[in-house]
Design an enzyme around this catalytic site. Structure first.
Site, short mmCIF file in Angstrom:
data_model
loop_
_atom_site.label_atom_id
_atom_site.label_comp_id
_atom_site.label_asym_id
_atom_site.label_seq_id
_atom_site.Cartn_x
_atom_site.Cartn_y
_atom_site.Cartn_z
N TYR A 144 0.73 -1.13 -0.16
CA TYR A 144 -0.12 -0.06 0.10
C TYR A 144 0.94 1.33 -0.06
CZ TYR A 144 -4.19 -2.80 1.18
OH TYR A 144 -5.03 -3.77 1.02
N SER A 191 -13.61 -4.29 -0.62
CA SER A 191 -14.64 -3.72 -1.47
C SER A 191 -16.03 -4.18 -1.27
CB SER A 191 -14.15 -4.11 -2.96
OG SER A 191 -15.00 -3.04 -3.79
N PRO A 192 -16.58 -4.01 0.23
CA PRO A 192 -17.80 -4.42 0.68
C PRO A 192 -18.94 -3.64 -0.07
CG PRO A 192 -16.57 -3.16 2.32
CD PRO A 192 -15.84 -3.46 1.50
N LEU A 193 -18.88 -2.64 -0.51
CA LEU A 193 -19.82 -1.70 -1.36
C LEU A 193 -19.99 -2.02 -2.88
CD1 LEU A 193 -19.84 1.53 0.40
CD2 LEU A 193 -20.87 -0.47 1.02
N GLY A 194 -19.02 -2.85 -3.25
CA GLY A 194 -19.00 -3.15 -4.70
C GLY A 194 -18.77 -2.20 -5.59
N VAL A 205 -21.75 -0.34 -6.54
CA VAL A 205 -23.01 0.48 -6.37
C VAL A 205 -22.97 1.69 -6.44
CG1 VAL A 205 -25.23 0.79 -4.79
CG2 VAL A 205 -23.99 -1.56 -4.86
N PHE A 206 -21.88 2.48 -5.96
CA PHE A 206 -21.92 3.93 -5.93
C PHE A 206 -20.63 4.42 -6.99
CE2 PHE A 206 -23.22 2.85 -1.44
CZ PHE A 206 -24.52 3.53 -1.46
N GLU A 211 -20.49 2.75 -10.35
CA GLU A 211 -21.02 2.63 -11.68
C GLU A 211 -22.59 2.94 -11.78
OE1 GLU A 211 -20.04 -1.30 -12.94
OE2 GLU A 211 -17.76 -1.00 -12.39
#
Length: 287
Positions: free
Chosen positions: A46, A200-203, A205-206, A208
């Protein structure tokens, strides 16, 4: 519980993202602890091998006791950067390299041990016996407490697991990337007692605007009032309901969003609402 229900992902804390100052990092660590997020997820790469050291300096200034937090790091990826003399991005799981990499992470993080070491990604050249030798030495020397993998398939976990215990597999998992729920990955982990963590638990959704994400937004919008929750809280609650006990790794550095994220652990989606959200993602009813 060895790790907090939600985990703070540090990938964007440094030069790969918000470039937080030492003071801001220390404040963010304390904010996490105030809201029951005690586990911090790192990887040696990182910030092109700089974020662990930035975090370590901030940790010294934070006033936080080492025993109050859990530190995770990953090794194995050889990243192309000015800080490493690599000709090509590749993986290295030689015994000597694993041990050296952990020692580097300990120095950078200003700690004597990692609560959890993960192999960052599977390599086609990894040898289970050699990895086991390194992990045995690191555990014996008190430099790591637990061992796990990241992004490993069931057969890869089985191969490594024949030589040593695997405590964790950190995988990509979200409403828009839930293949682990169908390809046997989570089933295998549940059967073997391997704890899942989800990056990346929200994928998407916000990130694309697609037919899929529009369906998801519509369905979440219809449930927000019922659960008195935001869309991202419902997405986390959907993951948290899975019986394997997934720990989402939340990457935001926004203090309000971190507070909202931990509150998602209090939401218990009703059975049919969970499936309504799944159907919205898939675009068709379950078989």
């Amino acid at each position: 519980m060895k790790y907090s229900r939600l985990i703070a992902g540090t990938m964007t804390w440094g030069s790969w993202g918000k470039q937080l100052s030492k003071k801001d990092m220390a404040a963010l660590m304390n904010h996490c602890l105030e809201h029951q997020i005690t586990t911090f997820d790192h990887a040696d790469i990182y910030g092109a091998y700089t974020t662990e050291a930035d975090f370590g300096k901030a940790f010294l200034e934070s006033g936080i006791k080492r025993e109050e937090i859990q530190l995770i790091s990953k090794c194995g990826i050889q990243y192309l950067s000015e800080n490493r003399d690599n000709k090509v991005k590749h993986y290295n799981y030689n015994k000597e390299y694993i041990i050296w990499s952990v020692e580097q992470s300990l120095t950078h993080l200003e700690t004597e041990y990692l609560d959890l070491l993960l192999l960052h990604r599977p390599s086609p050249l990894m040898v289970a016996e050699e990895i086991a030798e390194a992990i045995t030495i690191l555990k014996k020397d008190g430099k790591i407490k637990e061992f796990g993998v990241s992004n490993f398939t069931p057969t890869q976990m089985e191969m490594i697991g024949l030589k040593m215990d695997i405590d964790v597999n950190q995988i990509e998992f979200s409403l828009t990337q839930h293949s682990a729920m169908h390809d046997g990955t989570l089933d295998y982990m549940t059967t073997c007692g391997i704890k899942p963590m989800a990056w990346s638990p929200l994928g998407s959704v916000f990130r694309e605007d697609t037919e899929q994400t529009r369906r998801i937004h519509k369905q979440l919008g219809e449930l927000m009032e019922k659960y008195k929750a935001t869309e991202d809280q419902l997405l986390l609650a959907w993951i948290l309901k899975h019986p394997s006990g997934i720990h989402p790794v939340v990457g935001t550095t926004n203090k309000d969003r971190l507070k909202q994220a931990i509150e998602a652990s209090k939401i218990n989606l009703e059975l049919e609402d969970w499936f309504l959200i799944l159907v919205a993602s898939q675009g068709h009813k379950v078989p």
